[in-house]
Scaffold this active site. Structure first.
Site, PDB file in Angstrom:
ATOM      1  N   GLN A  15      -4.110  -1.659   9.755  1.00  0.00           N
ATOM      2  CA  GLN A  15      -4.272  -2.934   9.116  1.00  0.00           C
ATOM      3  C   GLN A  15      -4.810  -4.042  10.069  1.00  0.00           C
ATOM      4  O   GLN A  15      -4.254  -3.949  11.318  1.00  0.00           O
ATOM      5  CB  GLN A  15      -2.738  -3.152   8.775  1.00  0.00           C
ATOM      6  CG  GLN A  15      -2.445  -4.367   7.807  1.00  0.00           C
ATOM      7  CD  GLN A  15      -3.176  -4.604   6.716  1.00  0.00           C
ATOM      8  OE1 GLN A  15      -3.274  -3.733   5.889  1.00  0.00           O
ATOM      9  NE2 GLN A  15      -3.848  -5.579   6.270  1.00  0.00           N
ATOM     10  N   LYS A  33       0.979  -1.131   0.109  1.00  0.00           N
ATOM     11  CA  LYS A  33       0.001  -0.070  -0.021  1.00  0.00           C
ATOM     12  C   LYS A  33       0.835   1.309   0.031  1.00  0.00           C
ATOM     13  O   LYS A  33       0.497   2.125  -0.649  1.00  0.00           O
ATOM     14  CB  LYS A  33      -0.750  -0.040   1.358  1.00  0.00           C
ATOM     15  CG  LYS A  33      -2.090  -1.001   1.032  1.00  0.00           C
ATOM     16  CD  LYS A  33      -2.887  -1.238   2.371  1.00  0.00           C
ATOM     17  CE  LYS A  33      -3.972  -2.468   2.131  1.00  0.00           C
ATOM     18  NZ  LYS A  33      -4.459  -2.898   3.798  1.00  0.00           N
ATOM     19  N   ASP A  35     -11.087   2.668   3.921  1.00  0.00           N
ATOM     20  CA  ASP A  35     -11.300   1.520   3.847  1.00  0.00           C
ATOM     21  C   ASP A  35     -12.743   1.156   3.849  1.00  0.00           C
ATOM     22  O   ASP A  35     -13.225   0.139   3.289  1.00  0.00           O
ATOM     23  CB  ASP A  35     -10.633   0.540   5.175  1.00  0.00           C
ATOM     24  CG  ASP A  35      -9.570  -0.021   4.660  1.00  0.00           C
ATOM     25  OD1 ASP A  35      -9.562  -0.816   3.703  1.00  0.00           O
ATOM     26  OD2 ASP A  35      -9.021  -0.803   5.740  1.00  0.00           O
TER      27      ASP A  35
END
Ligand SMILES: NC(=O)c1ccc[n+]([C@@H]2O[C@H](COP(=O)([O-])OP(=O)(O)OC[C@H]3O[C@@H](n4cnc5c(N)ncnc54)[C@H](OP(=O)(O)O)[C@@H]3O)[C@@H](O)[C@H]2O)c1
Length: 295
Positions: A98, A54, A121
């Site tokens: 994460q 990412k 997200d």
């Protein structure tokens, strides 16, 4: 019939090129550079590898990117404090924590603490709620990537029978909600299947578009697929190690057999996977555009 392979790798390349252009344009027009922070707790190898990917992509596309590594034993309070700090940082437009987090940290509390305007997200209930009522701001990245693959492959969703295998909050439910909306690139009739579904094959055989996110290696076999169906395989299953020492992956669909029956199919790897990170970048760009007073 031999299916056309939908290459997520190729589509991701195209989308990323467009994002990089938009990033440059935003910087020039408004003096704003999209900023993304990825917070990782501990050193779980899979998480480290995802976050590294990412961050690399963010840098390649011209984002301001910050990686915030926290030790495995970081307290929940400290993590919540960090999120608060990034919520208030105008240089940061997207915050990604994460998952999974260690067991002493309440994942829900952490995800709920992220400002919904920076929730790139798309997991915050405010954003999932907006998605449900057809006013989405940030789509969760994997479903967003799936829809992009369908659109760019010219697959008609309006009126199509879509069958989704899996009902997780990150894939099955959001992709189902997205495709059922009365709007462009959606408007499908959607069936969601799960482990209590009585006759899975009876459902999958009806699908014009079959989306499989079960996390079961090659669970969908050719006899479960209608001739000419579009098959999107979300599954990523580690089934061994290649001679080069890399993880050997397979999807939830028996690719070799199903490709002779489907009209389109995504491979694993190289299908849905590359799209997920790309759509995270798209969401971060959008967050920056909104913050800059656009979109
Ligand atoms: N490529 C990417 O970027 C990406 C992103 C996310 C996930 N994935 C992969 O996609 C897969 C699914 O991920 P997830 O997070 O959604 O998984 P998950 O949370 O484990 O959910 C799996 C879902 O599939 C259902 N299911 C499992 N076995 C089934 C069966 N035999 N018949 C019918 N339904 C079944 C489960 O039903 P119940 O609800 O009844 O348990 C559950 O709803 C995994 O392989 C994951 O690694 C890939």
């Amino acid at each position: 019939m031999t299916a056309r392979i939908i290459s997520g790798t190729e589509v991701a390349k195209e989308v990323r090129a467009r994002i990089a252009r938009d990033v440059a344009e935003l910087r020039q027009a408004r003096g704003v550079t999209p900023g993304l922070v990825t917070i990782i707790v501990g050193d779980n190898p899979a998480s480290v590898s995802y976050v590294t990917g990412k961050q690399r992509t963010a840098k390649e596309l011209g984002f301001y990117s910050v990686q915030d590594d926290q030790p495995e034993d970081v307290s929940e309070e400290k993590l919540l404090g960090l999120i608060e700090k990034y919520n208030n940082d105008p240089a940061i437009h997207g915050i990604l924590v994460q998952l999974p987090l260690p067991p002493h940290i309440n994942e829900t509390r952490v995800l709920y603490a992220i400002d919904p305007d920076k929730d790139v997200d798309g997991f915050h209930p405010a954003n999932l709620g907006r998605l449900m009522i057809g006013e989405a701001r940030f789509y969760p990245c994997t479903p967003f990537g799936i829809r992009e693959l369908l659109v760019r492959s010219g697959v008609e969703t309006k009126g199509a029978e879509v069958v989704v295998v899996g009902r997780s909050n990150i894939v099955g439910k959001p992709i189902s909600m997205m495709l059922v909306q009365k709007e462009a690139n959606a408007n499908a009739t959607v069936t969601m299947c799960h482990t209590a579904t009585r006759d899975l094959a009876a459902h999958t055989r009806r699908a014009d578009i079959l989306i499989v996110a079960a996390g079961r290696p090659r669970a969908v076999t050719a006899d479960m697929v209608k001739e000419g169906a579009v098959v999107i395989d979300v599954g990523v299953n580690r089934i061994g190690v290649t001679p080069e020492g890399k993880a050997k992956l397979c999807g939830d669909v028996d690719f070799e057999a199903v490709k002779d029956k489907a009209s389109f199919i995504t491979p694993v790897p190289g299908g849905v996977g590359p799209m997920t990170i790309t759509m995270l970048m798209q969401n971060t760009l959008k967050a920056a555009q909104i913050a800059a007073g656009g979109k």
